[in-house]
Write a protein that holds these residues in place. Structure first.
Motif, PDB file in Angstrom:
ATOM      1  N   UNK A  41       0.832  -1.205   0.000  1.00 17.91           N
ATOM      2  CA  UNK A  41       0.000   0.000   0.000  1.00 17.91           C
ATOM      3  C   UNK A  41       0.867   1.255   0.000  1.00 17.91           C
ATOM      4  N   UNK A  42       1.915   1.266   0.811  1.00 18.65           N
ATOM      5  CA  UNK A  42       2.819   2.413   0.842  1.00 18.65           C
ATOM      6  C   UNK A  42       3.438   2.634  -0.533  1.00 18.65           C
ATOM      7  N   UNK A  43       3.861   1.553  -1.175  1.00 19.46           N
ATOM      8  CA  UNK A  43       4.437   1.676  -2.517  1.00 19.46           C
ATOM      9  C   UNK A  43       3.462   2.271  -3.511  1.00 19.46           C
ATOM     10  N   UNK A  44       2.201   1.828  -3.469  1.00 15.11           N
ATOM     11  CA  UNK A  44       1.218   2.358  -4.412  1.00 15.11           C
ATOM     12  C   UNK A  44       0.890   3.821  -4.124  1.00 15.11           C
ATOM     13  N   UNK A  45       0.833   4.210  -2.860  1.00 14.64           N
ATOM     14  CA  UNK A  45       0.570   5.615  -2.517  1.00 14.64           C
ATOM     15  C   UNK A  45       1.731   6.497  -2.971  1.00 14.64           C
ATOM     16  N   UNK A  46       2.954   6.053  -2.730  1.00 16.05           N
ATOM     17  CA  UNK A  46       4.117   6.843  -3.151  1.00 16.05           C
ATOM     18  C   UNK A  46       4.140   7.033  -4.660  1.00 16.05           C
ATOM     19  N   UNK A  47       3.754   5.987  -5.387  1.00 13.40           N
ATOM     20  CA  UNK A  47       3.774   6.060  -6.850  1.00 13.40           C
ATOM     21  C   UNK A  47       2.583   6.838  -7.399  1.00 13.40           C
ATOM     22  N   UNK A  48       1.385   6.481  -6.976  1.00 13.62           N
ATOM     23  CA  UNK A  48       0.177   7.030  -7.584  1.00 13.62           C
ATOM     24  C   UNK A  48      -0.187   8.423  -7.074  1.00 13.62           C
ATOM     25  N   UNK A  56      13.312   4.966  -6.586  1.00 13.27           N
ATOM     26  CA  UNK A  56      13.379   5.460  -5.212  1.00 13.27           C
ATOM     27  C   UNK A  56      12.422   4.673  -4.320  1.00 13.27           C
ATOM     28  N   UNK A  57      11.228   4.401  -4.826  1.00 11.65           N
ATOM     29  CA  UNK A  57      10.240   3.638  -4.054  1.00 11.65           C
ATOM     30  C   UNK A  57      10.800   2.266  -3.707  1.00 11.65           C
ATOM     31  N   UNK A  58      11.376   1.583  -4.681  1.00 13.52           N
ATOM     32  CA  UNK A  58      11.936   0.251  -4.443  1.00 13.52           C
ATOM     33  C   UNK A  58      13.020   0.294  -3.369  1.00 13.52           C
TER      34      UNK A  58
END
Length: 91
Positions: A41-48, A56-58
């Motif tokens: 969820x954190x990854x999707x929020x950071x991206x979207x 950077x997200x990875x």
């Protein structure tokens, strides 16, 4: 990360990150516990929502996962969670 981007210092979130990195606080040892669902969820929020670059997200998510695997200083992790859970909790 958001506090850093806004130029804030000693915010609650920054203090929590510092405690996790240290592995201890005034009350004793600290262990970060986070589910795979929360990481996703954190990854999707950071991206979207924040348009953070994927590389950077990875790296950011990998660092968070590493803190869960390290455990409290001098101790192996006491618990590692997996899965996405049963009941969705709103952000």
């Amino acid at each position: 990360m958001l506090s850093d981007r806004k130029g804030k210092q000693n915010s609650s979130s920054q203090n929590l990150v510092r405690i996790i990195r240290q592995g201890y606080c005034e009350l004793g040892l600290v262990q970060l516990i986070i589910s795979s669902g929360m990481i996703n969820r954190l990854g999707s929020v950071l991206e979207e929502q924040l348009s953070i670059p994927t590389a950077f997200i990875d790296s950011y998510l990998s660092a968070i996962i590493s803190y869960t695997q390290l455990g409290a200083i001098y101790f192996s992790p006491q618990l590692t969670l997996g899965g996405t859970g049963i009941v969705a909790i709103p952000d």
